[in-house]
Design a protein around this motif. Structure first.
Motif, PDB file in Angstrom:
ATOM      1  N   UNK A 159     133.972  33.051 -44.173  1.00  0.00           N
ATOM      2  CA  UNK A 159     134.208  32.009 -43.131  1.00  0.00           C
ATOM      3  C   UNK A 159     135.707  31.745 -42.969  1.00  0.00           C
ATOM      4  N   UNK A 160     136.545  32.019 -43.885  1.00  0.00           N
ATOM      5  CA  UNK A 160     138.219  31.860 -43.952  1.00  0.00           C
ATOM      6  C   UNK A 160     138.489  33.017 -42.710  1.00  0.00           C
ATOM      7  N   UNK A 161     138.043  34.130 -42.939  1.00  0.00           N
ATOM      8  CA  UNK A 161     138.560  35.316 -42.065  1.00  0.00           C
ATOM      9  C   UNK A 161     138.336  34.836 -40.585  1.00  0.00           C
TER      10      UNK A 161
ATOM     11  N   UNK B 170     138.250  19.896 -39.779  1.00  0.00           N
ATOM     12  CA  UNK B 170     137.070  21.009 -39.533  1.00  0.00           C
ATOM     13  C   UNK B 170     137.088  22.208 -40.245  1.00  0.00           C
ATOM     14  N   UNK B 171     138.159  22.917 -40.257  1.00  0.00           N
ATOM     15  CA  UNK B 171     138.493  23.904 -41.070  1.00  0.00           C
ATOM     16  C   UNK B 171     138.323  23.939 -42.637  1.00  0.00           C
ATOM     17  N   UNK B 172     138.679  22.661 -42.953  1.00  0.00           N
ATOM     18  CA  UNK B 172     138.579  22.459 -44.524  1.00  0.00           C
ATOM     19  C   UNK B 172     137.108  22.298 -44.899  1.00  0.00           C
TER      20      UNK B 172
ATOM     21  N   UNK C 125     145.365  21.654 -46.741  1.00  0.00           N
ATOM     22  CA  UNK C 125     146.654  22.258 -46.459  1.00  0.00           C
ATOM     23  C   UNK C 125     146.839  23.582 -46.286  1.00  0.00           C
ATOM     24  N   UNK C 126     145.644  24.316 -46.766  1.00  0.00           N
ATOM     25  CA  UNK C 126     145.741  25.637 -46.411  1.00  0.00           C
ATOM     26  C   UNK C 126     145.288  26.405 -45.142  1.00  0.00           C
ATOM     27  N   UNK C 127     144.892  25.177 -44.262  1.00  0.00           N
ATOM     28  CA  UNK C 127     144.579  25.590 -43.016  1.00  0.00           C
ATOM     29  C   UNK C 127     145.532  26.102 -42.111  1.00  0.00           C
TER      30      UNK C 127
END
Length: 199
Positions: A86-88, A125-127, A135-137
């Protein structure tokens, strides 16, 4: 005695993630933080905050037992979500202005929010989709590296919307809408169609 505050849950989630990496990779928390993309300073602060808030050894053992139970559940679940995938998939995604405006429209006392930077919605939404810290978005992280006033404004607004005590009235409605949007987006990531903007 436990001295909790609005951010205790955030620190517990971060500590649980660090512990899970430590259990699987055998690395100390600092290296576990590197593996998760969490700045070591943030990881160190989490450990310090929790030790201040939860000084009781018995409660710490309960926390570690709970994390071990989570690990067993993850190991035995054949349908567990691959959050790395999902992060990728979400790495370059940003919320379109039209979606941000639509999500904010019609919420009492939130009319001004629609005119603010859609990066607020992107980070939230990313989180939710990745279950990682906002903060990593990637787009927010890139903006924060510029140290611009806009970066601080966006960061402050996201933090306000994440603060449990502020999730009421219009803010709560917006969070519900964002969470539904995120659920639709997560399904697209999981089925391989990509993080296109949900309708």
């Amino acid at each position: 005695m436990i001295n909790t505050n609005n951010w205790t849950i955030r620190h517990l989630r971060r500590a649980a993630s660090l512990k899970l990496v430590e259990m699987t990779a055998g690395t100390p928390w600092a290296q576990s933080a590197d593996a998760l993309g969490i700045p070591r300073g943030n990881a160190s602060r989490t450990m310090w905050v929790l030790k201040e808030q939860i000084p009781n050894d018995d409660i710490w053992r309960e926390f570690e037992t709970a994390v071990e139970q989570i690990a067993r559940i993850l190991d035995s679940d054949p349908n567990r979500i691959n959050y790395a995938d999902r992060r990728r998939a979400m790495d370059t995604w940003e919320m379109p202005q039209v979606d941000w405006t639509r999500l904010c429209t019609g919420i009492p006392k939130m009319a001004r929010m629609a005119t603010q930077n859609p990066l607020i919605g992107t980070a939230l939404v990313w989180s939710e989709v990745t279950q990682a810290e906002h903060l990593q978005c990637p787009p927010l992280k890139a903006l924060r590296q510029t140290d611009s006033p806009q970066a601080r404004r966006v960061g402050d607004r996201v933090a306000q919307l994440l603060t449990p005590s502020r999730q009421m009235a219009g803010s709560l409605i917006l969070r519900h809408r964002l969470n539904q949007y995120a659920a639709d987006l997560a399904a697209r990531c999981d089925n391989g169609t990509g993080p296109l903007s949900p309708t």
